[in-house]
Scaffold this motif. Structure first.
Motif, PDB file in Angstrom:
ATOM      1  N   MET A 100      26.292 -27.992  54.075  1.00 21.80           N
ATOM      2  CA  MET A 100      25.331 -29.090  53.996  1.00 21.80           C
ATOM      3  C   MET A 100      23.896 -28.574  54.122  1.00 21.80           C
ATOM      4  O   MET A 100      23.013 -28.954  53.346  1.00 21.80           O
ATOM      5  N   VAL A 101      23.652 -27.697  55.096  1.00 20.35           N
ATOM      6  CA  VAL A 101      22.304 -27.150  55.293  1.00 20.35           C
ATOM      7  C   VAL A 101      21.912 -26.264  54.112  1.00 20.35           C
ATOM      8  O   VAL A 101      20.748 -26.243  53.702  1.00 20.35           O
ATOM      9  N   THR A 102      22.878 -25.561  53.532  1.00 20.46           N
ATOM     10  CA  THR A 102      22.597 -24.750  52.344  1.00 20.46           C
ATOM     11  C   THR A 102      22.111 -25.630  51.197  1.00 20.46           C
ATOM     12  O   THR A 102      21.149 -25.295  50.497  1.00 20.46           O
ATOM     13  N   GLN A 103      22.763 -26.778  51.001  1.00 18.93           N
ATOM     14  CA  GLN A 103      22.326 -27.733  49.980  1.00 18.93           C
ATOM     15  C   GLN A 103      20.936 -28.285  50.314  1.00 18.93           C
ATOM     16  O   GLN A 103      20.075 -28.424  49.438  1.00 18.93           O
ATOM     17  N   LEU A 104      20.712 -28.582  51.591  1.00 17.41           N
ATOM     18  CA  LEU A 104      19.424 -29.127  52.017  1.00 17.41           C
ATOM     19  C   LEU A 104      18.308 -28.108  51.825  1.00 17.41           C
ATOM     20  O   LEU A 104      17.187 -28.462  51.440  1.00 17.41           O
ATOM     21  N   PHE A 105      18.610 -26.838  52.076  1.00 16.87           N
ATOM     22  CA  PHE A 105      17.612 -25.782  51.888  1.00 16.87           C
ATOM     23  C   PHE A 105      17.199 -25.683  50.419  1.00 16.87           C
ATOM     24  O   PHE A 105      16.017 -25.483  50.113  1.00 16.87           O
ATOM     25  N   ARG A 106      18.157 -25.847  49.514  1.00 15.88           N
ATOM     26  CA  ARG A 106      17.825 -25.835  48.084  1.00 15.88           C
ATOM     27  C   ARG A 106      16.912 -27.009  47.733  1.00 15.88           C
ATOM     28  O   ARG A 106      15.966 -26.868  46.944  1.00 15.88           O
ATOM     29  N   GLN A 107      17.185 -28.174  48.333  1.00 16.77           N
ATOM     30  CA  GLN A 107      16.306 -29.320  48.126  1.00 16.77           C
ATOM     31  C   GLN A 107      14.898 -29.007  48.624  1.00 16.77           C
ATOM     32  O   GLN A 107      13.907 -29.319  47.962  1.00 16.77           O
ATOM     33  N   ALA A 108      14.817 -28.422  49.807  1.00 19.33           N
ATOM     34  CA  ALA A 108      13.514 -28.118  50.409  1.00 19.33           C
ATOM     35  C   ALA A 108      12.733 -27.146  49.539  1.00 19.33           C
ATOM     36  O   ALA A 108      11.517 -27.297  49.361  1.00 19.33           O
ATOM     37  N   ARG A 109      13.416 -26.149  48.978  1.00 20.53           N
ATOM     38  CA  ARG A 109      12.742 -25.177  48.104  1.00 20.53           C
ATOM     39  C   ARG A 109      12.162 -25.850  46.859  1.00 20.53           C
ATOM     40  O   ARG A 109      11.122 -25.432  46.355  1.00 20.53           O
ATOM     41  N   ALA A 110      12.844 -26.885  46.392  1.00 19.79           N
ATOM     42  CA  ALA A 110      12.371 -27.587  45.194  1.00 19.79           C
ATOM     43  C   ALA A 110      11.221 -28.536  45.505  1.00 19.79           C
ATOM     44  O   ALA A 110      10.429 -28.856  44.622  1.00 19.79           O
ATOM     45  N   VAL A 111      11.122 -28.985  46.757  1.00 18.44           N
ATOM     46  CA  VAL A 111      10.144 -30.009  47.125  1.00 18.44           C
ATOM     47  C   VAL A 111       8.902 -29.426  47.793  1.00 18.44           C
ATOM     48  O   VAL A 111       7.767 -29.809  47.475  1.00 18.44           O
ATOM     49  N   LEU A 112       9.099 -28.511  48.730  1.00 19.14           N
ATOM     50  CA  LEU A 112       7.977 -28.010  49.535  1.00 19.14           C
ATOM     51  C   LEU A 112       7.094 -27.073  48.715  1.00 19.14           C
ATOM     52  O   LEU A 112       7.577 -26.339  47.849  1.00 19.14           O
ATOM     53  N   PRO A 113       5.791 -27.085  48.976  1.00 21.31           N
ATOM     54  CA  PRO A 113       4.873 -26.219  48.214  1.00 21.31           C
ATOM     55  C   PRO A 113       5.094 -24.745  48.524  1.00 21.31           C
ATOM     56  O   PRO A 113       5.501 -24.382  49.633  1.00 21.31           O
ATOM     57  N   ASP A 114       4.832 -23.916  47.536  1.00 17.91           N
ATOM     58  CA  ASP A 114       4.942 -22.463  47.684  1.00 17.91           C
ATOM     59  C   ASP A 114       3.666 -21.941  48.349  1.00 17.91           C
ATOM     60  O   ASP A 114       2.592 -21.944  47.749  1.00 17.91           O
ATOM     61  N   ARG A 115       3.781 -21.494  49.581  1.00 16.45           N
ATOM     62  CA  ARG A 115       2.607 -21.045  50.335  1.00 16.45           C
ATOM     63  C   ARG A 115       2.031 -19.740  49.800  1.00 16.45           C
ATOM     64  O   ARG A 115       0.883 -19.411  50.081  1.00 16.45           O
ATOM     65  N   LEU A 116       2.829 -18.992  49.053  1.00 16.81           N
ATOM     66  CA  LEU A 116       2.392 -17.681  48.563  1.00 16.81           C
ATOM     67  C   LEU A 116       2.073 -17.701  47.075  1.00 16.81           C
ATOM     68  O   LEU A 116       1.940 -16.633  46.467  1.00 16.81           O
ATOM     69  N   ALA A 117       1.929 -18.884  46.499  1.00 16.68           N
ATOM     70  CA  ALA A 117       1.746 -19.001  45.046  1.00 16.68           C
ATOM     71  C   ALA A 117       0.501 -18.263  44.558  1.00 16.68           C
ATOM     72  O   ALA A 117       0.485 -17.735  43.446  1.00 16.68           O
ATOM     73  N   GLU A 118      -0.545 -18.213  45.373  1.00 20.87           N
ATOM     74  CA  GLU A 118      -1.803 -17.616  44.935  1.00 20.87           C
ATOM     75  C   GLU A 118      -1.949 -16.148  45.355  1.00 20.87           C
ATOM     76  O   GLU A 118      -2.964 -15.529  45.070  1.00 20.87           O
ATOM     77  N   ILE A 119      -0.955 -15.614  46.035  1.00 17.07           N
ATOM     78  CA  ILE A 119      -1.023 -14.221  46.463  1.00 17.07           C
ATOM     79  C   ILE A 119      -0.627 -13.325  45.291  1.00 17.07           C
ATOM     80  O   ILE A 119       0.471 -13.462  44.741  1.00 17.07           O
ATOM     81  N   PRO A 120      -1.491 -12.421  44.867  1.00 21.00           N
ATOM     82  CA  PRO A 120      -1.234 -11.639  43.646  1.00 21.00           C
ATOM     83  C   PRO A 120      -0.056 -10.672  43.776  1.00 21.00           C
ATOM     84  O   PRO A 120       0.171 -10.073  44.831  1.00 21.00           O
ATOM     85  N   GLY A 121       0.705 -10.567  42.674  1.00 26.31           N
ATOM     86  CA  GLY A 121       1.750  -9.559  42.575  1.00 26.31           C
ATOM     87  C   GLY A 121       3.139  -9.994  43.011  1.00 26.31           C
ATOM     88  O   GLY A 121       4.113  -9.263  42.779  1.00 26.31           O
ATOM     89  N   LEU A 122       3.267 -11.169  43.646  1.00 30.11           N
ATOM     90  CA  LEU A 122       4.563 -11.554  44.198  1.00 30.11           C
ATOM     91  C   LEU A 122       5.470 -12.232  43.178  1.00 30.11           C
ATOM     92  O   LEU A 122       6.695 -12.185  43.314  1.00 30.11           O
ATOM     93  N   GLY A 123       4.878 -12.869  42.162  1.00 29.26           N
ATOM     94  CA  GLY A 123       5.703 -13.586  41.197  1.00 29.26           C
ATOM     95  C   GLY A 123       6.519 -14.659  41.883  1.00 29.26           C
ATOM     96  O   GLY A 123       6.002 -15.414  42.715  1.00 29.26           O
ATOM     97  N   GLU A 124       7.813 -14.718  41.567  1.00 32.81           N
ATOM     98  CA  GLU A 124       8.701 -15.711  42.174  1.00 32.81           C
ATOM     99  C   GLU A 124       9.717 -15.072  43.120  1.00 32.81           C
ATOM    100  O   GLU A 124      10.732 -15.685  43.463  1.00 32.81           O
TER     101      GLU A 124
END
Length: 428
Positions: free
Chosen positions: A101-125
């Motif tokens: 259940m928590v594994t499924q919830l974590f996938r939901q959270a990844r899809a919803v919560l903002p990526d805090r490292l989106a602007e850090i260069p070189g990390l990609g996804e």
């Protein structure tokens, strides 16, 4: 559903603040296949809901939890017996469902919560994980027997080895160990599990010096192209070193040197990065990540401290300072319920902040005041990531308090605007 729980369930989940808070977990449970008929006295959804509520309320004892549930309804008898919930905590079958259940919830959270490292260069996804251990006091019913007394129990308490997703600022998994084992051994044991994050390709790990094991990380790179960032240990022998060019880009401010080194303990390529913080302290970072700028390596190691804020929430806000059970299964269930509560809190706060187009403003203002005091007034260099990484590490205590005192109220825009929004804008 059992007759005893039905009335409480209907009242708790009927358009209340808690029902909105818990709804992503209910959706996650619906995607898990299990024999619901086995849980006649305490349905699985209620088991998880009551566990999350216990964390939000910071309730240390099961007796107090059961009494709280009793006071929430006008039923003539307890909605759930103390022995029933205690047995449920120790059920291995329930734990398996909870983890899925928590594994499924974590996938939901990844899809919803903002990526805090989106602007850090070189990390990609790429996935960025931190790992660290924290210790929990044993249940009052548990009698420890440490090695000096002939047993195997850890003198520090139960180890909670937590895995933290740095991108979304949330715990992803946990490993419980009650025996007196080193963190690295528990980490390696976790790697043998079928759904281990240590099997995710190209993940980047940020760890402290307790996890320096060169053959292990060499094998991780060879098998899964995983890399690691850690601190240099004095007992690691450097047999050869070759300087690498450091670009004059702003992100490399504070980098004193970037070297490719040959270590006696490893046959692979490693880098040793020398970094001077704005306060003048110098650090040496060791990594087998050869592509990232050295300034980004230093930044990611500093982000490892976000996990400490997660532990702080678990111990000081949730009911995780002390074990709920004396069985390993029960202790594990408690930890997975803490992860569930953390994910739900982050999703709940993000939903309302996004709707109002605000952040945790009071914490961000405090962060700005700290920048003014620490860097501008003291004349220190302002780190390049200060204005790129504008994320609060800790779950707002005021959001937790709102849920603690308003979970039973009917959810409405008026309630959230009157009681939750002001808590995000300023300290009340």
């Amino acid at each position: 559903m059992s007759h005893r729980c039905e009335k409480l369930h209907n009242e708790l989940m009927s358009e209340t603040v808690f029902s909105e808070f818990f709804s992503p977990a209910s959706s996650a449970l619906n995607r898990v296949r299990y024999a619901a008929g086995r849980f006649k006295s305490l349905p699985m959804e209620d088991f998880c809901a009551f566990g999350c509520l216990r964390h939000l309320q910071g309730i240390q004892t099961l007796r107090e939890q059961i009494q709280l549930l009793f006071h929430l309804t006008e039923a003539a008898q307890m909605p759930v017996a103390r022995s029933t919930y205690s047995d449920a905590l120790s059920s291995e079958y329930r734990l398996e469902i909870l983890i899925q259940m928590v594994t499924q919830l974590f996938r939901q959270a990844r899809a919803v919560l903002p990526d805090r490292l989106a602007e850090i260069p070189g990390l990609g996804e790429r996935s960025i994980y931190a790992v660290d251990g924290s210790y929990q006091h044993e249940s009052a019913h548990y009698h420890r027997c440490a090695p000096k007394h002939g047993g195997e129990d850890n003198p520090k308490g139960h180890m909670m080895l937590a895995f933290y997703d740095v991108r979304i600022g949330a715990p992803a998994s946990v490993q419980i160990e009650t025996r007196n084992f080193h963190e690295m051994r528990v980490f390696k044991d976790y790697g043998q599990e079928p759904d281990s994050l240590l099997k995710e390709r190209r993940a980047l790990w940020v760890v402290d010096r307790a996890y320096v094991d060169m053959p292990f990380w060499d094998a991780q790179y060879k098998g899964y192209r995983q890399t690691v960032i850690t601190r240099m240990k004095d007992n690691l022998l450097v047999e050869d070193r070759k300087p690498r060019d450091v670009s004059e880009h702003k992100i490399n401010e504070g980098i004193l040197a970037d070297e490719e080194v040959v270590l006696k303990a490893s046959s692979a390529r490693w880098r040793l990065i020398h970094y001077q913080a704005p306060d003048g302290n110098c650090f040496k970072f060791l990594t087998n990540e050869m592509e990232l700028e050295p300034g980004v390596v230093a930044f990611l190691y500093l982000r490892r401290w976000d996990e400490e804020k997660c532990f702080d929430t678990w111990k000081n806000s949730f009911a995780s300072k002390k074990a709920w059970s004396k069985s390993v299964t029960g202790i594990s269930a408690q930890a997975w319920l803490a992860i569930m509560t953390s994910l739900l809190l982050l999703m709940f706060a993000h939903h309302h902040q996004d709707r109002w187009q605000i952040g945790d403003e009071k914490s961000l203002m405090k962060q700005s005041d700290r920048i003014d005091q620490k860097y501008i007034k003291e004349g220190q260099r302002i780190p390049w990531h200060t204005f790129l990484y504008r994320s609060v590490s800790k779950i707002s205590q005021q959001v937790i308090r709102f849920l603690k005192y308003c979970f039973w109220k009917k959810a409405s825009r008026k309630l959230y605007k009157r009681q939750l929004m002001p808590m995000l804008l300023r300290y009340m």
